[in-house]
Design a protein around this motif. Structure first.
Motif, mmCIF file in Angstrom:
data_model
loop_
_atom_site.group_PDB
_atom_site.id
_atom_site.type_symbol
_atom_site.label_atom_id
_atom_site.label_comp_id
_atom_site.label_asym_id
_atom_site.label_seq_id
_atom_site.Cartn_x
_atom_site.Cartn_y
_atom_site.Cartn_z
ATOM 1 N N HIS A 120 0.803 -1.136 -0.113
ATOM 2 C CA HIS A 120 -0.011 0.103 0.003
ATOM 3 C C HIS A 120 0.848 1.594 -0.104
ATOM 4 C CE1 HIS A 120 -4.046 -1.925 0.135
ATOM 5 N NE2 HIS A 120 -3.752 -2.347 1.442
ATOM 6 N N VAL A 121 2.065 1.400 0.637
ATOM 7 C CA VAL A 121 2.862 2.390 0.878
ATOM 8 C C VAL A 121 3.509 2.599 -0.441
ATOM 9 C CG1 VAL A 121 4.979 3.323 1.860
ATOM 10 C CG2 VAL A 121 3.331 2.089 3.175
ATOM 11 N N SER A 151 -8.163 13.113 14.455
ATOM 12 C CA SER A 151 -8.071 12.094 15.242
ATOM 13 C C SER A 151 -8.639 10.627 14.576
ATOM 14 C CB SER A 151 -8.613 12.457 16.592
ATOM 15 O OG SER A 151 -10.188 12.386 16.471
ATOM 16 N N LEU A 152 -9.181 10.789 13.491
ATOM 17 C CA LEU A 152 -9.779 9.665 13.175
ATOM 18 C C LEU A 152 -8.925 8.502 12.915
ATOM 19 C CD1 LEU A 152 -12.393 8.433 11.521
ATOM 20 C CD2 LEU A 152 -11.016 9.098 9.317
ATOM 21 N N SER A 153 -9.230 7.314 13.572
ATOM 22 C CA SER A 153 -8.047 6.044 13.572
ATOM 23 C C SER A 153 -8.733 4.961 12.860
ATOM 24 C CB SER A 153 -8.200 5.695 15.277
ATOM 25 O OG SER A 153 -7.905 6.801 16.049
ATOM 26 N N PRO A 154 -7.804 4.105 12.615
ATOM 27 C CA PRO A 154 -8.317 2.652 11.806
ATOM 28 C C PRO A 154 -8.967 1.664 12.889
ATOM 29 C CG PRO A 154 -5.745 2.715 12.150
ATOM 30 C CD PRO A 154 -6.365 4.057 12.737
ATOM 31 N N VAL A 155 -9.969 1.136 12.478
ATOM 32 C CA VAL A 155 -10.627 0.128 13.320
ATOM 33 C C VAL A 155 -10.802 -1.258 12.561
ATOM 34 C CG1 VAL A 155 -12.696 -0.319 14.852
ATOM 35 C CG2 VAL A 155 -11.787 2.182 14.412
ATOM 36 N N SER A 158 -2.653 -2.017 7.018
ATOM 37 C CA SER A 158 -3.217 -1.642 5.425
ATOM 38 C C SER A 158 -4.240 -0.262 5.754
ATOM 39 C CB SER A 158 -4.242 -2.578 4.884
ATOM 40 O OG SER A 158 -3.348 -3.678 4.676
ATOM 41 N N LEU A 159 -4.950 -0.218 6.582
ATOM 42 C CA LEU A 159 -5.890 0.718 6.917
ATOM 43 C C LEU A 159 -5.226 2.146 7.210
ATOM 44 C CD1 LEU A 159 -8.719 -0.761 9.213
ATOM 45 C CD2 LEU A 159 -9.036 0.393 6.945
ATOM 46 N N LEU A 160 -3.909 2.001 7.807
ATOM 47 C CA LEU A 160 -3.106 3.004 8.335
ATOM 48 C C LEU A 160 -2.655 3.894 7.074
ATOM 49 C CD1 LEU A 160 -1.236 2.104 11.438
ATOM 50 C CD2 LEU A 160 -2.473 4.051 11.121
#
Ligand code: KG4
Ligand code: ZN
Length: 369
Positions: A51-52, A360-364, A87-89
């Motif tokens: 992904h990066v 502040s949205l975080s991956p979950v 991946s989400l990050l």
């Protein structure tokens, strides 16, 4: 309104520019299929690294196809749940950086909910002229029964609007796509299994009743599903029962190589028939019970997820809709599997509903509902 969507929850890096929630001006998806093929499944660390590498080229390609510059973007929507954290990050970091530097709203979208929106996107994609209209006429579809069938999720929803979802049933073990992929491995088909099993089932002469595989019903009124028993039944049909032979650590009676190609084709067709029957059974029950969940009658069936690319599932759900006199929305096959157009589309409705995120949205890892 032009929304940039970004998706990186599993093994596809994707970006899309969607106008007014439905017009896909540019859509780009980089698949990691070849990187995970030898492991017959997604390896999280390999996925995050890929992904990066892919995220900037994919973004550029989507903008290029849309003939659009970053300065024209009105908001950035990103799939931030559910998925692999690493991946989400990657997508989330890119989305935050873009939203902050362009000074536009950031929207955090649930990937599973976005699958249920994919059918409302307009096709063909790429290179559409920008219209910059303002209306989003969606109301005619709702309330709807939502059916999402993917590699990670299989669930039924009451949909009051694109942003108002209540889950009314789901798998208690494997997702259907996961069961397809494992079934394909049992039959010795190459990765990714679902499309290959689908293709095998459609070969001329395929007999879909050669084995009557179990269709799990669970409770009499249950809207939940189960696919693990079906998968085990296929394993026994291919290898024989464990403990009765000398093959492998569990002592199966046969190896995969002992099964003829014709028998594999028929087993694939029979497996697919049973898996699809399970979804149709639960969708039928959900329609029968719709008034328990909604004050208004069901106006359509909205579907989504990778397994909606499956020929038999598409046909059988269309048949159900016909008998119920309901319109059904099946996404274009390019929007069944993971993509960012569905993220941007649903993100547009979330923005209209005031559902903005901040930095502040975080991956979950799990879905919202
Ligand atoms: O929605 P998706 O791209 O990823 C998740 O969000 O999980 O779905 C991928 C899944 C995989 O399990 C894949 O095997 C399955 O969708 N799939 C199919 C077909 N095309 C993709 N399963 C059965 N038949 C197909 N034609
Ligand atoms: Zn998905």
């Amino acid at each position: 309104m032009l929304v940039l969507g970004i998706e990186s929850s599993c093994d596809e890096t994707a970006a899309a520019i969607v106008e007014d929630g439905t017009r896909v001006l540019g859509n780009s998806v980089a698949s990691q299929f070849s990187l995970h093929e030898e492991y017959a499944g997604v390896v999280p660390e390999i996925a995050s690294r890929a992904h990066v590498q892919a995220i900037v080229p994919v973004l550029n390609e989507a903008l290029h196809k849309a003939r659009c510059s970053l300065e024209e973007i009105d908001a950035v929507a990103v799939g931030h749940r559910p998925g692999l954290i690493g991946s989400l990050l990657v997508g989330l970091s890119a989305a935050k950086a873009l939203a902050w530097s362009l000074d536009v709203p950031l929207i955090g979208v649930d990937h599973v909910h976005a699958h249920l929106y994919a059918g409302l996107l307009e096709t063909p994609v790429d290179g559409m002229e920008k219209k910059r209209s303002t209306s989003i006429a969606m109301d005619a579809h709702y309330p709807a029964l939502g059916i999402v069938v993917s590699g990670g999720h299989t669930a039924l929803y009451l949909l009051g609007s694109p942003t108002d979802l209540i889950r009314i049933g789901s798998t208690i073990d494997d997702a259907m796509g996961e069961a397809f992929d494992k079934a394909a491995t049992i039959l010795g088909l190459p990765y990714p299994g679902g499309p290959n099993l689908d293709a095998l089932s459609q070969l001329p002469g395929a007999h879909d009743s050669v084995v009557r595989f179990p269709v799990s019903r669970l409770g009499k009124d249950s809207l939940d599903m189960s696919f693990s028993g079906l998968k085990t039944s296929l394993l026994y049909a291919v290898r024989g029962h464990p403990g009765k032979g000398s093959h492998g650590p569990q002592g199966y009676e046969r190896t995969q190589a002992d099964v003829s190609d014709e028998r594999k084709r028929d087993l694939a067709a029979s497996f697919q028939k049973a898996a699809v029957e399970a979804i149709v059974l639960k969708a039928t029950r959900a329609l029968d019970r719709f008034d328990e969940f909604s004050d208004s009658p069901c106006r359509s069936i909205l579907t989504g997820g990778g397994v909606l690319a499956n020929s038999r599932l598409r046909y059988s759900l269309s048949d159900l809709a016909r008998t119920r006199n309901l319109p059904i929305v099946l996404p274009d096959r390019s929007f069944c599997t993971d993509n960012a157009a569905m993220i941007a589309g649903l993100g547009t409705h979330m923005l209209s509903a005031g559902l903005r995120a901040d930095l502040s949205l975080s991956p979950v890892p799990t879905t919202a509902c």
